[in-house]
Design a protein around this motif. Structure first.
Motif, PDB file in Angstrom:
ATOM      1  N   LEU A  62      -2.317 -26.202 -16.029  1.00 41.61           N
ATOM      2  CA  LEU A  62      -3.041 -27.235 -15.302  1.00 41.61           C
ATOM      3  C   LEU A  62      -4.528 -27.241 -15.663  1.00 41.61           C
ATOM      4  O   LEU A  62      -5.143 -28.290 -15.785  1.00 41.61           O
ATOM      5  N   ALA A  63      -5.097 -26.054 -15.871  1.00 43.34           N
ATOM      6  CA  ALA A  63      -6.545 -25.975 -16.035  1.00 43.34           C
ATOM      7  C   ALA A  63      -6.990 -26.359 -17.436  1.00 43.34           C
ATOM      8  O   ALA A  63      -8.081 -26.858 -17.621  1.00 43.34           O
ATOM      9  N   LEU A  64      -6.150 -26.118 -18.432  1.00 42.49           N
ATOM     10  CA  LEU A  64      -6.646 -26.180 -19.801  1.00 42.49           C
ATOM     11  C   LEU A  64      -6.190 -27.371 -20.619  1.00 42.49           C
ATOM     12  O   LEU A  64      -6.586 -27.536 -21.758  1.00 42.49           O
ATOM     13  N   THR A  65      -5.323 -28.211 -20.046  1.00 43.29           N
ATOM     14  CA  THR A  65      -4.788 -29.279 -20.880  1.00 43.29           C
ATOM     15  C   THR A  65      -5.604 -30.561 -20.745  1.00 43.29           C
ATOM     16  O   THR A  65      -5.064 -31.648 -20.839  1.00 43.29           O
ATOM     17  N   THR A  66      -6.918 -30.440 -20.554  1.00 44.93           N
ATOM     18  CA  THR A  66      -7.725 -31.646 -20.440  1.00 44.93           C
ATOM     19  C   THR A  66      -7.809 -32.386 -21.760  1.00 44.93           C
ATOM     20  O   THR A  66      -8.050 -33.571 -21.803  1.00 44.93           O
ATOM     21  N   SER A  67      -7.642 -31.670 -22.880  1.00 44.13           N
ATOM     22  CA  SER A  67      -7.583 -32.364 -24.156  1.00 44.13           C
ATOM     23  C   SER A  67      -6.512 -31.724 -25.027  1.00 44.13           C
ATOM     24  O   SER A  67      -6.130 -30.569 -24.812  1.00 44.13           O
ATOM     25  N   ALA A  68      -6.032 -32.475 -26.002  1.00 48.83           N
ATOM     26  CA  ALA A  68      -4.957 -31.985 -26.858  1.00 48.83           C
ATOM     27  C   ALA A  68      -5.376 -30.728 -27.616  1.00 48.83           C
ATOM     28  O   ALA A  68      -4.605 -29.772 -27.749  1.00 48.83           O
ATOM     29  N   THR A  69      -6.627 -30.711 -28.079  1.00 50.98           N
ATOM     30  CA  THR A  69      -7.113 -29.553 -28.828  1.00 50.98           C
ATOM     31  C   THR A  69      -7.104 -28.294 -27.956  1.00 50.98           C
ATOM     32  O   THR A  69      -6.664 -27.227 -28.406  1.00 50.98           O
ATOM     33  N   ASN A  70      -7.582 -28.427 -26.713  1.00 46.97           N
ATOM     34  CA  ASN A  70      -7.588 -27.272 -25.814  1.00 46.97           C
ATOM     35  C   ASN A  70      -6.183 -26.760 -25.557  1.00 46.97           C
ATOM     36  O   ASN A  70      -5.933 -25.559 -25.559  1.00 46.97           O
ATOM     37  N   GLY A  71      -5.250 -27.691 -25.310  1.00 45.09           N
ATOM     38  CA  GLY A  71      -3.866 -27.301 -25.035  1.00 45.09           C
ATOM     39  C   GLY A  71      -3.277 -26.535 -26.195  1.00 45.09           C
ATOM     40  O   GLY A  71      -2.693 -25.461 -26.025  1.00 45.09           O
ATOM     41  N   ALA A  72      -3.452 -27.073 -27.403  1.00 46.98           N
ATOM     42  CA  ALA A  72      -2.884 -26.418 -28.580  1.00 46.98           C
ATOM     43  C   ALA A  72      -3.524 -25.049 -28.799  1.00 46.98           C
ATOM     44  O   ALA A  72      -2.839 -24.064 -29.088  1.00 46.98           O
ATOM     45  N   GLY A  73      -4.843 -24.970 -28.628  1.00 42.34           N
ATOM     46  CA  GLY A  73      -5.544 -23.700 -28.828  1.00 42.34           C
ATOM     47  C   GLY A  73      -5.075 -22.631 -27.859  1.00 42.34           C
ATOM     48  O   GLY A  73      -4.780 -21.498 -28.248  1.00 42.34           O
ATOM     49  N   MET A  74      -4.977 -22.998 -26.573  1.00 43.19           N
ATOM     50  CA  MET A  74      -4.523 -22.036 -25.568  1.00 43.19           C
ATOM     51  C   MET A  74      -3.093 -21.616 -25.852  1.00 43.19           C
ATOM     52  O   MET A  74      -2.742 -20.438 -25.741  1.00 43.19           O
ATOM     53  N   GLY A  75      -2.251 -22.582 -26.250  1.00 44.47           N
ATOM     54  CA  GLY A  75      -0.853 -22.275 -26.548  1.00 44.47           C
ATOM     55  C   GLY A  75      -0.745 -21.276 -27.686  1.00 44.47           C
ATOM     56  O   GLY A  75       0.003 -20.298 -27.601  1.00 44.47           O
ATOM     57  N   LEU A  76      -1.510 -21.495 -28.756  1.00 46.83           N
ATOM     58  CA  LEU A  76      -1.425 -20.603 -29.919  1.00 46.83           C
ATOM     59  C   LEU A  76      -1.937 -19.208 -29.571  1.00 46.83           C
ATOM     60  O   LEU A  76      -1.334 -18.204 -29.972  1.00 46.83           O
ATOM     61  N   ALA A  77      -3.041 -19.141 -28.803  1.00 46.98           N
ATOM     62  CA  ALA A  77      -3.563 -17.830 -28.416  1.00 46.98           C
ATOM     63  C   ALA A  77      -2.534 -17.067 -27.589  1.00 46.98           C
ATOM     64  O   ALA A  77      -2.295 -15.868 -27.798  1.00 46.98           O
ATOM     65  N   THR A  78      -1.889 -17.785 -26.650  1.00 46.33           N
ATOM     66  CA  THR A  78      -0.866 -17.140 -25.820  1.00 46.33           C
ATOM     67  C   THR A  78       0.319 -16.696 -26.668  1.00 46.33           C
ATOM     68  O   THR A  78       0.882 -15.628 -26.446  1.00 46.33           O
ATOM     69  N   THR A  79       0.698 -17.531 -27.658  1.00 43.14           N
ATOM     70  CA  THR A  79       1.825 -17.177 -28.521  1.00 43.14           C
ATOM     71  C   THR A  79       1.553 -15.867 -29.247  1.00 43.14           C
ATOM     72  O   THR A  79       2.414 -14.982 -29.315  1.00 43.14           O
TER      73      THR A  79
END
Lengths: 227, 221
Positions: A29-46
């Motif tokens: 909820l907090a980080l998906t304000t933009s596509a770039t942020n979502g992808a970045g957070m997803g990759l870091a978590t992966t």
């Protein structure tokens, strides 16, 4: 081999961590304000997920049961700090500026500890790596999709590129936390509706995912006579 | 007895300590080899920001820092940029604690005559899509100019550019909602106020600190 593919694929859709397991809702909820942020957070978590799954699967045989949770947390926190340092050193400045304060939060992301406890500690290292990859990919794809939807609905851009150039005023609801709740809720509802319909068509009984079923909820029956 | 089923507190404590020690070791190694790239990246970011707000300069800008007191008692850090020994401008850093969600850090290029040349917001936690947009400098990319190269220079931002080259009023710039003439964005009043206030404090500090500046850097002409 078949088992590996199965383990990998289940995280993407069948057991998608965000849409089915409903884990890691805070960064979602907090980080998906933009596509770039979502992808970045997803990759870091992966990255954290794969690393911690591997290490925890390797050491789970010798970790005393009583202190397994603190040991897992130490392992996860180590990986998160490593990611933080690597991002600081090598990531583009704008990405780190956006994700920086959220990276430490991966430590308490339920997906990571959840997979460590539910999967990695009970399976071999190879399977655990693929579980981490699949879950991470599912998380990344969902976050990116949410980011695209929210960014587009807010300002008509996707990955910072304006798609609708006539878009001049921002529509703020989808970019804010309440908007994120609404969008995630709608996606969950659509997903469950489709699953339920498919199950009914196939003549099976629809079993909602754990935690999402109606058995303990009586909102629907309020105002109705007891039957 | 197997270690997995061990319940002796001392053994458990030692085990946990060993795991922590191992993790500390890993972290020490990683932080050792990332220390240099991290400080290089930080320096590059800073140098990039300075190049954007100042005219061309060739001195070591970090050699000397002067702290000016602004009318609101903020500490404004000033460095001087020179070309061939001649003063071409100052870089001023101000931290406004009253953003919408935490501090707004502003880096301003100041002309030798004390007027603002260009402003960058280097750190902020404003509302995404609203206050944050007021602080952002970004060329707008559309599907029509996707393949064109990024134009050189500082991307425009009318909320940050409005103070450039203007003489600051005695009480600083005030947004139009509060009766002044500075631009503000509906719904982002707090951010607009923070930007106008930071710019004013920097400009006023330069006006007030003429003597200090000339003593430290050789003068405001």
């Amino acid at each position: 081999m078949k088992k590996i593919i199965e383990t990998f694929c289940k995280g993407i859709w069948k057991e998608n961590p965000v849409l089915v397991l409903l884990l890691g809702t805070c960064p979602t909820l907090a980080l998906t304000t933009s596509a770039t942020n979502g992808a970045g957070m997803g990759l870091a978590t992966t990255f954290v997920l794969v690393g911690s799954n591997f290490v925890i699967s390797c050491i789970s045989g010798i970790v005393p049961r009583k202190i397994r949770i603190p040991v897992y947390i130490v392992v996860i926190a180590t990986f998160v700090t490593v990611v933080d340092l690597l991002l600081q050193a090598y990531a583009p400045a704008s990405l780190y500026a956006a994700l920086g304060i959220f990276i430490p939060l991966i430590v308490v992301n339920c997906i990571v500890l959840g997979r460590a406890e539910a999967f990695a500690s009970k399976h071999n290292p190879l399977l655990s790596i693929f579980d981490g990859l699949g879950m991470g990919l599912g998380f990344t794809l969902t976050l990116t999709m949410l980011g695209i939807i929210r960014e587009f609905a807010t300002s008509g851009t996707v990955f910072g590129v304006k798609i609708i150039t006539a878009w001049t005023t921002d529509f703020l609801l989808p970019g804010s936390a309440p908007g994120a709740f609404i969008i995630v809720g709608v996606i969950l509802a659509v997903r469950n509706f489709l699953k339920a319909r498919a199950a009914v068509k196939a003549g099976r009984l629809y079993v909602p995912p754990a935690g999402l079923d109606c058995r303990h909820c009586n909102i629907c029956s309020i105002g109705k006579d007891d039957e | 007895m197997k270690i997995r089923d061990n319940e002796n507190l001392v053994v458990l404590g030692i085990f946990l300590a060993l795991v922590s020690l191992l993790s500390a070791l890993v972290l020490a190694v990683v932080s050792g080899f990332t220390a240099r790239p991290i400080s290089a990246a930080k320096k590059a970011r800073e140098a990039q920001a300075l190049r954007q707000i100042l005219p061309e300069f060739d001195n070591d800008i970090n050699a000397k820092t002067l702290t000016l007191k602004s009318p609101a008692k903020w500490r404004i850090q000033v460095r001087a940029a020179r070309k061939n020994g001649k003063l071409v401008g100052y870089a001023a850093l101000a931290v406004n604690p009253a953003g919408y969600a935490g501090a707004v850090k502003m880096l301003a290029g100041v002309n030798p005559d004390g007027t603002i040349r260009a402003i960058l917001v280097t750190e902020q936690h404003e509302t995404p899509g609203l206050g944050a947009e007021l602080c952002k400098r970004q060329f707008s990319r559309t599907i029509f100019n996707l393949t064109e190269p990024t134009p050189a220079g500082l991307p425009p931002n009318r909320y940050l550019d409005q103070f450039n080259g203007r003489k600051v009023p005695a009480k600083g710039w005030v947004i139009s909602k509060d009766g002044g003439d500075a631009l503000y964005h509906t719904g982002a009043t707090v951010t607009s106020r923070a930007i106008a206030k930071s710019a004013s404090e920097i400009a006023l500090a330069f006006q007030k600190g003429r003597r200090q500046l000339s003593k430290a850097f050789g003068g405001v002409k």
